[in-house]
Motif scaffolding. Structure first.
Motif, short mmCIF file in Angstrom:
data_model
loop_
_atom_site.label_atom_id
_atom_site.label_comp_id
_atom_site.label_asym_id
_atom_site.label_seq_id
_atom_site.Cartn_x
_atom_site.Cartn_y
_atom_site.Cartn_z
N CYS A 5 3.58 55.53 1.18
CA CYS A 5 3.68 54.60 0.06
C CYS A 5 4.05 53.19 0.51
O CYS A 5 3.79 52.22 -0.22
N SER A 6 4.65 53.05 1.67
CA SER A 6 5.07 51.73 2.14
C SER A 6 3.89 50.79 2.36
O SER A 6 4.04 49.56 2.33
N THR A 7 2.70 51.35 2.56
CA THR A 7 1.53 50.52 2.80
C THR A 7 1.20 49.65 1.59
O THR A 7 0.81 48.48 1.73
N LEU A 8 1.39 50.19 0.39
CA LEU A 8 0.96 49.48 -0.81
C LEU A 8 1.72 48.17 -1.03
O LEU A 8 1.09 47.14 -1.27
N PRO A 9 3.06 48.14 -1.00
CA PRO A 9 3.74 46.85 -1.19
C PRO A 9 3.42 45.84 -0.09
O PRO A 9 3.34 44.64 -0.36
N LEU A 72 0.47 49.67 -9.75
CA LEU A 72 0.63 50.90 -8.98
C LEU A 72 1.96 50.93 -8.24
O LEU A 72 2.60 51.99 -8.12
N PHE A 73 2.39 49.77 -7.73
CA PHE A 73 3.66 49.69 -7.03
C PHE A 73 4.81 50.12 -7.93
O PHE A 73 5.68 50.91 -7.52
N TRP A 74 4.84 49.61 -9.14
CA TRP A 74 5.95 49.96 -10.04
C TRP A 74 5.88 51.42 -10.47
O TRP A 74 6.93 52.05 -10.70
N ARG A 75 4.69 51.96 -10.57
CA ARG A 75 4.57 53.39 -10.86
C ARG A 75 5.12 54.21 -9.69
O ARG A 75 5.84 55.20 -9.89
N LEU A 76 4.83 53.79 -8.46
CA LEU A 76 5.37 54.48 -7.30
C LEU A 76 6.89 54.35 -7.25
O LEU A 76 7.60 55.30 -6.88
N LEU A 198 9.25 42.55 -2.68
CA LEU A 198 8.21 43.58 -2.56
C LEU A 198 8.15 44.10 -1.12
O LEU A 198 8.08 45.32 -0.89
N ILE A 199 8.18 43.19 -0.17
CA ILE A 199 8.14 43.57 1.23
C ILE A 199 9.39 44.37 1.61
O ILE A 199 9.31 45.35 2.37
N TRP A 205 10.93 51.98 1.85
CA TRP A 205 10.10 53.18 1.75
C TRP A 205 9.67 53.67 3.13
O TRP A 205 9.58 54.88 3.36
N GLN A 206 9.44 52.73 4.03
CA GLN A 206 9.05 53.11 5.39
C GLN A 206 10.20 53.82 6.08
O GLN A 206 10.00 54.85 6.75
N ILE A 207 11.42 53.29 5.93
CA ILE A 207 12.60 53.91 6.55
C ILE A 207 12.87 55.28 5.94
O ILE A 207 13.19 56.24 6.66
N CYS A 208 12.72 55.37 4.63
CA CYS A 208 13.00 56.63 3.93
C CYS A 208 11.85 57.63 4.02
O CYS A 208 11.97 58.75 3.51
N ARG A 209 10.73 57.19 4.60
CA ARG A 209 9.54 58.04 4.72
C ARG A 209 9.07 58.55 3.35
O ARG A 209 8.78 59.74 3.18
N PHE A 210 9.02 57.63 2.41
CA PHE A 210 8.55 57.97 1.06
C PHE A 210 7.04 58.16 1.10
O PHE A 210 6.30 57.24 1.41
N THR A 211 6.61 59.36 0.78
CA THR A 211 5.18 59.69 0.80
C THR A 211 4.80 60.46 -0.46
O THR A 211 5.66 61.01 -1.16
#
Length: 218
Positions: A5-9, A72-76, A198-199, A205-211
């Motif tokens: 999910c980190s890719t999107l923001p 989509l970001f806010w939904r995630l 946003l970044i 999300w990258q650190i937390c591995r949110f997928t």
């Protein structure tokens, strides 16, 4: 298969940053705006940068998909909080309205008349306001989760943005017409600072591995 999910923001912030700065450079090259530094006094607004010539098409081509990505970001973000057992049912809805406001601003840009001018003003103010409210709400909800260590930095960033916005209002009230020299610079800074949030969330999300794991039917 999992989706990071980190890719999107990251992509969303990059798309907006590239679009607004590319439009400024195109407008400058085509003679629609004068040479200046957008983040300083006596320069042009983001709107004027994307209003004329080829920048008109680039602005809409970049910002319309950015509006979709922001929704989509806010939904995630809403799904992330639910995963952290701290649901926020308003986050996705408010984010959708903010994205719709930005879309309204984008589509009305480049059209003359009081009606379109009102739509642009309404759209950008609503987008900035609701985006700030959502980031502040995200920070507050995050405090109650196991990832609360990230909430403080997000809260401080929101407070800094609010301080800058209030400072601009004070200057507007005290400087009168002289404030016009600074107004556009504040617009550029506020947009870039919101993209910074946003970044930051993308980094969290990258650190937390949110997928996300797409559901697979039987």
């Amino acid at each position: 298969m999992t989706l990071r999910c980190s890719t999107l923001p990251y992509v969303t912030a990059a798309l907006v940053l590239v679009t607004i700065h590319l439009c400024f450079l195109l407008s400058l090259n085509e003679g629609h705006v004068h040479a200046c530094v957008p983040y300083w006094a006596d320069c042009v607004s983001i709107s004027k940068s994307g209003r004329y010539g080829s920048a008109y098409f680039v602005f809409k081509g970049g910002m319309i998909p950015a509006c979709v990505l922001l929704a989509l970001f806010w939904r995630l973000a809403q799904l992330w909080l639910a995963e952290l057992e701290q649901p926020n049912r308003w986050l996705g809805f408010v984010g959708l309205i903010a994205s719709a406001a930005l879309l309204t601003y984008t589509l009305s840009l480049g059209h003359s008349g009081d009606h379109f001018r009102t739509l642009r003003r309404f759209g950008v103010v609503l987008f900035l306001g609701l985006s700030f409210v959502n980031f502040a709400g995200l920070a507050q909800s995050l405090r109650q989760t196991r990832e609360s260590r990230f909430a403080q930095a997000l809260t401080r960033a929101c407070a800094a943005i609010l301080g800058i916005a209030l400072f601009s209002l004070v200057l507007d009230a005290s400087m009168g017409e002289d404030y016009d020299r600074l107004e556009n610079a504040f617009e550029w800074w506020l947009i870039v600072l919101l993209l910074g949030l946003l970044i930051y969330v993308g980094r969290v999300w990258q650190i937390c591995r949110f997928t996300l794991r797409p559901a697979v039917g039987d």
